[in-house]
Each structure stands twice: as C-alpha cells, then as structure tokens.
Design a protein around this motif. Structure first.
Motif, PDB file in Angstrom:
ATOM      1  N   HIS A 167      -7.929  13.438 -15.788  1.00  0.00           N
ATOM      2  CA  HIS A 167      -8.939  12.548 -15.214  1.00  0.00           C
ATOM      3  C   HIS A 167      -8.335  11.507 -14.267  1.00  0.00           C
ATOM      4  N   GLN A 168      -7.126  11.055 -14.575  1.00  0.00           N
ATOM      5  CA  GLN A 168      -6.511   9.965 -13.831  1.00  0.00           C
ATOM      6  C   GLN A 168      -5.000  10.120 -13.897  1.00  0.00           C
ATOM      7  N   PHE A 186     -16.525   4.682 -17.600  1.00  0.00           N
ATOM      8  CA  PHE A 186     -16.035   5.927 -18.175  1.00  0.00           C
ATOM      9  C   PHE A 186     -16.792   6.229 -19.450  1.00  0.00           C
ATOM     10  N   VAL A 233     -10.354  10.180 -22.106  1.00  0.00           N
ATOM     11  CA  VAL A 233      -9.675  10.196 -20.822  1.00  0.00           C
ATOM     12  C   VAL A 233      -8.279  10.801 -21.003  1.00  0.00           C
ATOM     13  N   LYS A 274      -6.435  15.840 -10.973  1.00  0.00           N
ATOM     14  CA  LYS A 274      -7.699  16.421 -11.434  1.00  0.00           C
ATOM     15  C   LYS A 274      -7.682  17.944 -11.302  1.00  0.00           C
TER      16      LYS A 274
END
Length: 354
Positions: free
Chosen positions: A216-217, A171, A175, A211
């Motif tokens: 992002h997650q 990464f 984030v 997303k």
C-alpha cells in the motif's frame, strides 16, 4: 506584518450540502460551499475574502506551473456532542506553514491573518463538519505562485487559500508497506522539512512501484545509505519494540508533524517509555525476527494513526503480531477524544471556534 483588514464575504447563492451523504464520505473528494482567499501583491497582502468555492484562472506562464512554488498544510475541525466547533493545535500549522514559505522564498502569512480567516470561514461552514466516528472536516490551507514569467526566479505575486473537505477515514483496513531501498523522499539541505507540493509529487512514482508489488505504501529510508528508516509514506513513523515506543528525530529531511508531537507528549503523560533516535532497518528486521517488534504505525493529520500489519524488505515479508491492545490505538483514541471534546485537554491543544 499585522492583520488589519476586514474580511469581505460573498455568500454562495445555493448550497451543495443537501446533496452530500455524510454517512459515506471519501477522503478529500467533496468540498464545502465557500473558501477563504487572499492575494499577495506589491509586497503586501491585499483584501482578504470569503467567496463561493470556485476554479481559479491563471496565465500559462504562472510560475507555479514552472518552478513549483507551492506549499500547504493539513488540519481538521471537529464538533462535539453539543455542536461546538474546535480546532486542534492550529498555531502549530500556521507556524509550520511560514517555515515552509520561508524555505521556498514565498511571503510569510501573519498569524492573526491565518487564524482569523480560518475561524471566520469555519463559522460560515460549521454545518459541513461531519460527526460520524472517524470523520472530520479536513482543512487545507495552501499558497502558490501566481506571478508569471519564464525566468527562473521567485514570483512577485501569490495566492493564499483555505478550503474545506468533509471527510471520512483516510485509511481503512490493514496497511502493508515496503521498505524503500533506492528512492529517497528528501535529502540534506533540501526541502523535506517543508510541506512543499513537490515533496509529495516525488513520492508518487516509488509508491506506484510498491503498489505494483502488492504493497500500500513505502517506508522511506535515508538518502545516503538507505540504512535508516525515516517516514512512512506521507506520515511520521513509530516503532514499538517490546514496551518502548521509538521514533526518529526531525531533521532537514523529516517533517515536524503535529500528530507526531502530540503522540510523544501523550505517551510521556501515560508513562510509556519513549526514545527519539535513529532507527536502523537492520534493527527493525532483527526485532521482527526475534519477536520483540510489537507495532509499527504511521502518524499524521489525515489518518491520526495508521497501524501497519506487515512490511517487506529485500524480497521477504514480515508480519506484525495481532495485538488486542496496541499503543497506536490507545494513543489515537486519546488524541481524537481531546479533539472532539470528549475528555479534558491538559495540554491546551483544543481551540474553540464557536
């Protein structure tokens, strides 16, 4: 079972290494010249080999395609300033792979077989280990069912492989994550504690939905109530409230991460207060609202530590404070310094290969 066979080596006629820009490596996109392979047939492991990196040929009825017997591990190799090659806690990966194998009714791999194959492959491929800051040689041991047939039962043959990918950081940048309220990564009695390929396939759709909303997650929550946080994407999760570092206990649903264990030990060694306990989403929200939530980060082999800058929950976003000195950065530096032989290793984690 014992490792008794010699490893046969077939060298690649040409190398791809001169075509690689080691200063600009994506993660897991480029592969080294050779791989370690061995088949399991007739109730025993056959002749182990190191061969040129190449495709496999499988029957359409191979059970990997139908019943998902597939497991893997994630490791890294490093070179220090003198060119020596090191692994980091490799036996932990070997033991965990056999835990995964047992859960999916696959044959276990002898420890010395795993380690000898890995070390011999590293000796051949040591020039593929990048040295740029944040990069390493990513190692992927994996095993899958090659036995064929449409009957729903374990396969009778398997293939074990170790392949290498010189890689940059997993990464980059900040984030932003979403706390999952509907989908679950794993359930009690399932295979969440194993590194089974299907675990990750099941994550892709909820992550895709996150997303689409600008995250992002996801942060996974428990499968029953969705009241407790469990993992961050494909990583273990850590929370810092004031000056206490929290993480959730491992269970049937949560992977026993090697990086997670290393962080806990180093934090203890450095006098950081640590609590391993269940963490409610409500506690995380309360800490974010009253200003006591200092850090949130994921921990795993690929990224080591991935700082989370913000998270979303029930339509609201919560930003983490921008600190100059974080526990995450401090712990990551000590781990990577141990891995690359820049500092002493008081825990005996670093294993020299050559």
């Amino acid at each position: 079972m014992e490792y008794t066979e010699e490893i046969l080596v077939e060298r690649a006629t040409n190398t791809k290494i001169h075509d690689v820009d080691f200063s600009n490596l994506a993660f897991g996109k480029i592969f080294s010249d050779h791989m370690f392979v061995c088949d399991y047939e007739g109730g025993k492991w056959q002749q182990p080999k190191i061969v040129p990196y190449q495709p496999f040929s499988l029957e359409p009825a191979a059970k990997i395609f139908h019943y998902g017997q597939s497991i893997f591990e994630g490791m890294k190799a490093y070179r220090d300033a003198d060119g020596s090659v090191f692994l980091f806690r490799p036996m932990d990966n070997c033991k965990r792979m056999n835990i995964s194998a047992k859960r999916l009714a696959m044959p276990e791999i002898p420890e010395d077989y795993f380690m000898n194959g890995l070390k011999e492959l590293l000796k051949i491929e040591k020039d593929w280990i990048p040295t740029a800051e944040g990069s390493a040689l990513y190692i992927r041991p994996f095993m899958f069912a090659t036995g064929h047939g449409f009957h729903a039962s374990p396969a009778d043959t398997y293939k074990f492989v170790i392949a290498f990918a010189p890689s940059g950081p997993y990464f980059t940048g900040k984030v932003n994550v979403l706390i999952e309220e509907k989908y679950s990564r794993a359930a009690n009695g399932g295979v969440g504690y194993a590194k089974a390929g299907g675990n990750y396939a099941g994550q892709f759709y909820p992550t895709h939905l996150a997303k689409e909303r600008g995250y992002h997650q996801v942060i996974w929550t428990d499968d029953t109530t969705h009241e407790y946080i469990e993992e961050a994407g494909a990583m273990n999760i850590f929370v810092r409230i004031n000056d206490t570092l929290l993480t959730v206990p491992t269970s049937e649903r949560i992977l026993d991460g090697v990086t997670r264990k290393s962080i806990l030990k180093i934090a203890e060694d450095e006098g950081i207060a640590v609590e391993v306990r269940k963490i409610k989403v409500a506690e995380l929200i309360e800490a974010a609202e009253n200003g006591s939530l200092m850090e949130l980060f994921g921990a795993g082999t690929a990224a080591v530590v991935s700082q989370i800058s913000a998270f979303g929950y029930k339509g609201k976003d919560y930003k983490l404070p921008e600190l100059k000195d974080t526990f995450g950065a401090r712990l990551k530096k000590r781990i990577t310094d141990i891995q690359t032989n820049k500092i002493e290793d008081p825990f005996g984690w670093r294993v020299k290969v050559c």
